[in-house]
Design a protein around this motif. Sequence first.
Motif, PDB file in Angstrom:
ATOM      1  N   MET A   1       0.814  -1.213   0.000  1.00 50.95           N
ATOM      2  CA  MET A   1       0.000   0.000   0.000  1.00 50.95           C
ATOM      3  C   MET A   1       0.852   1.269   0.000  1.00 50.95           C
ATOM      4  O   MET A   1       0.332   2.360  -0.169  1.00 50.95           O
ATOM      5  N   GLY A   2       2.152   1.109   0.183  1.00 52.16           N
ATOM      6  CA  GLY A   2       3.051   2.255   0.169  1.00 52.16           C
ATOM      7  C   GLY A   2       3.116   3.012   1.483  1.00 52.16           C
ATOM      8  O   GLY A   2       3.641   4.121   1.529  1.00 52.16           O
ATOM      9  N   LEU A   3       2.602   2.428   2.553  1.00 50.66           N
ATOM     10  CA  LEU A   3       2.617   3.108   3.848  1.00 50.66           C
ATOM     11  C   LEU A   3       3.962   2.995   4.553  1.00 50.66           C
ATOM     12  O   LEU A   3       4.378   3.918   5.254  1.00 50.66           O
ATOM     13  N   VAL A   4       4.630   1.853   4.383  1.00 49.91           N
ATOM     14  CA  VAL A   4       5.922   1.608   5.018  1.00 49.91           C
ATOM     15  C   VAL A   4       6.816   0.903   4.009  1.00 49.91           C
ATOM     16  O   VAL A   4       6.368   0.007   3.303  1.00 49.91           O
ATOM     17  N   ALA A   5       8.069   1.321   3.941  1.00 54.47           N
ATOM     18  CA  ALA A   5       9.028   0.647   3.060  1.00 54.47           C
ATOM     19  C   ALA A   5       9.515  -0.620   3.760  1.00 54.47           C
ATOM     20  O   ALA A   5       9.927  -0.585   4.925  1.00 54.47           O
ATOM     21  N   ILE A   6       9.465  -1.736   3.072  1.00 57.95           N
ATOM     22  CA  ILE A   6       9.835  -3.011   3.680  1.00 57.95           C
ATOM     23  C   ILE A   6      11.310  -3.047   4.073  1.00 57.95           C
ATOM     24  O   ILE A   6      11.697  -3.780   4.972  1.00 57.95           O
ATOM     25  N   GLU A   7      12.128  -2.235   3.443  1.00 56.35           N
ATOM     26  CA  GLU A   7      13.542  -2.196   3.798  1.00 56.35           C
ATOM     27  C   GLU A   7      13.708  -1.731   5.242  1.00 56.35           C
ATOM     28  O   GLU A   7      14.588  -2.199   5.957  1.00 56.35           O
ATOM     29  N   ARG A   8      12.866  -0.789   5.674  1.00 55.52           N
ATOM     30  CA  ARG A   8      12.941  -0.304   7.054  1.00 55.52           C
ATOM     31  C   ARG A   8      12.481  -1.378   8.034  1.00 55.52           C
ATOM     32  O   ARG A   8      13.036  -1.519   9.110  1.00 55.52           O
ATOM     33  N   VAL A   9      11.473  -2.117   7.663  1.00 55.13           N
ATOM     34  CA  VAL A   9      10.964  -3.172   8.539  1.00 55.13           C
ATOM     35  C   VAL A   9      11.958  -4.325   8.594  1.00 55.13           C
ATOM     36  O   VAL A   9      12.148  -4.943   9.645  1.00 55.13           O
ATOM     37  N   TRP A  10      12.607  -4.615   7.482  1.00 52.66           N
ATOM     38  CA  TRP A  10      13.551  -5.729   7.416  1.00 52.66           C
ATOM     39  C   TRP A  10      14.700  -5.528   8.397  1.00 52.66           C
ATOM     40  O   TRP A  10      15.239  -6.493   8.934  1.00 52.66           O
ATOM     41  N   ASN A  11      15.060  -4.288   8.687  1.00 53.31           N
ATOM     42  CA  ASN A  11      16.140  -4.022   9.636  1.00 53.31           C
ATOM     43  C   ASN A  11      15.754  -4.380  11.071  1.00 53.31           C
ATOM     44  O   ASN A  11      16.614  -4.434  11.944  1.00 53.31           O
ATOM     45  N   LEU A  12      14.489  -4.628  11.313  1.00 54.73           N
ATOM     46  CA  LEU A  12      14.021  -4.947  12.658  1.00 54.73           C
ATOM     47  C   LEU A  12      13.918  -6.447  12.936  1.00 54.73           C
ATOM     48  O   LEU A  12      13.427  -6.835  13.992  1.00 54.73           O
ATOM     49  N   TRP A  13      14.399  -7.289  12.039  1.00 56.07           N
ATOM     50  CA  TRP A  13      14.202  -8.725  12.215  1.00 56.07           C
ATOM     51  C   TRP A  13      14.803  -9.269  13.503  1.00 56.07           C
ATOM     52  O   TRP A  13      14.242 -10.201  14.088  1.00 56.07           O
ATOM     53  N   PRO A  14      15.897  -8.733  14.041  1.00 54.90           N
ATOM     54  CA  PRO A  14      16.366  -9.263  15.326  1.00 54.90           C
ATOM     55  C   PRO A  14      15.376  -9.017  16.470  1.00 54.90           C
ATOM     56  O   PRO A  14      15.404  -9.714  17.479  1.00 54.90           O
ATOM     57  N   ALA A  15      14.490  -8.049  16.301  1.00 54.11           N
ATOM     58  CA  ALA A  15      13.483  -7.804  17.336  1.00 54.11           C
ATOM     59  C   ALA A  15      12.561  -9.012  17.488  1.00 54.11           C
ATOM     60  O   ALA A  15      12.060  -9.274  18.585  1.00 54.11           O
ATOM     61  N   PHE A  16      12.348  -9.750  16.419  1.00 54.03           N
ATOM     62  CA  PHE A  16      11.521 -10.953  16.512  1.00 54.03           C
ATOM     63  C   PHE A  16      12.207 -12.036  17.339  1.00 54.03           C
ATOM     64  O   PHE A  16      11.555 -12.795  18.051  1.00 54.03           O
ATOM     65  N   ILE A  17      13.530 -12.092  17.262  1.00 57.57           N
ATOM     66  CA  ILE A  17      14.274 -13.032  18.105  1.00 57.57           C
ATOM     67  C   ILE A  17      14.141 -12.619  19.565  1.00 57.57           C
ATOM     68  O   ILE A  17      13.926 -13.463  20.444  1.00 57.57           O
ATOM     69  N   ALA A  18      14.249 -11.323  19.826  1.00 61.21           N
ATOM     70  CA  ALA A  18      14.094 -10.828  21.199  1.00 61.21           C
ATOM     71  C   ALA A  18      12.670 -11.068  21.703  1.00 61.21           C
ATOM     72  O   ALA A  18      12.470 -11.425  22.871  1.00 61.21           O
ATOM     73  N   LEU A  19      11.691 -10.883  20.844  1.00 57.73           N
ATOM     74  CA  LEU A  19      10.304 -11.146  21.224  1.00 57.73           C
ATOM     75  C   LEU A  19      10.105 -12.619  21.571  1.00 57.73           C
ATOM     76  O   LEU A  19       9.448 -12.953  22.556  1.00 57.73           O
ATOM     77  N   HIS A  20      10.700 -13.484  20.787  1.00 56.70           N
ATOM     78  CA  HIS A  20      10.649 -14.914  21.077  1.00 56.70           C
ATOM     79  C   HIS A  20      11.251 -15.193  22.450  1.00 56.70           C
ATOM     80  O   HIS A  20      10.702 -15.968  23.243  1.00 56.70           O
ATOM     81  N   GLY A  21      12.369 -14.562  22.740  1.00 55.97           N
ATOM     82  CA  GLY A  21      13.005 -14.757  24.043  1.00 55.97           C
ATOM     83  C   GLY A  21      12.144 -14.253  25.187  1.00 55.97           C
ATOM     84  O   GLY A  21      12.030 -14.914  26.224  1.00 55.97           O
ATOM     85  N   ALA A  22      11.532 -13.095  25.005  1.00 56.50           N
ATOM     86  CA  ALA A  22      10.668 -12.548  26.056  1.00 56.50           C
ATOM     87  C   ALA A  22       9.462 -13.454  26.301  1.00 56.50           C
ATOM     88  O   ALA A  22       9.089 -13.703  27.452  1.00 56.50           O
ATOM     89  N   LEU A  23       8.878 -13.961  25.231  1.00 56.95           N
ATOM     90  CA  LEU A  23       7.747 -14.871  25.385  1.00 56.95           C
ATOM     91  C   LEU A  23       8.171 -16.187  26.025  1.00 56.95           C
ATOM     92  O   LEU A  23       7.436 -16.759  26.828  1.00 56.95           O
ATOM     93  N   ALA A  24       9.364 -16.657  25.683  1.00 58.15           N
ATOM     94  CA  ALA A  24       9.859 -17.892  26.287  1.00 58.15           C
ATOM     95  C   ALA A  24      10.070 -17.705  27.783  1.00 58.15           C
ATOM     96  O   ALA A  24       9.773 -18.613  28.572  1.00 58.15           O
ATOM     97  N   ILE A  25      10.541 -16.540  28.195  1.00 52.63           N
ATOM     98  CA  ILE A  25      10.720 -16.284  29.625  1.00 52.63           C
ATOM     99  C   ILE A  25       9.371 -16.164  30.321  1.00 52.63           C
ATOM    100  O   ILE A  25       9.163 -16.706  31.409  1.00 52.63           O
ATOM    101  N   MET A  26       8.432 -15.475  29.678  1.00 54.81           N
ATOM    102  CA  MET A  26       7.119 -15.284  30.297  1.00 54.81           C
ATOM    103  C   MET A  26       6.375 -16.601  30.500  1.00 54.81           C
ATOM    104  O   MET A  26       5.687 -16.773  31.510  1.00 54.81           O
ATOM    105  N   PHE A  27       6.490 -17.511  29.569  1.00 58.61           N
ATOM    106  CA  PHE A  27       5.734 -18.761  29.630  1.00 58.61           C
ATOM    107  C   PHE A  27       6.595 -19.960  30.033  1.00 58.61           C
ATOM    108  O   PHE A  27       6.193 -21.097  29.822  1.00 58.61           O
TER     109      PHE A  27
END
Length: 80
Positions: free
Chosen positions: A31-57
Amino acid sequence: MTPQRTTEMRHYLFWGLALIIVGGIFLVDRMGLVAIERVWNLWPAFIALHGALAIMFAHDLAQALDGAFSIVVAVWIYAC
């Protein structure tokens, strides 16, 4: 509900939400709202999110340490 069934349901919930998020990212890029290149730079955040969820549960110390290790790896990737 048995603990095994709860873990199984959480597993399905994780993958369902992951697919919805990935689809949403591609949709807003299309839709042109966000450039995927900017989002792609955040992929390590998904690893951190996985870690936070693993600690929580976590049910035991090994699962909590696994989550902490995931967070450390994500921070290390960001630092490099």
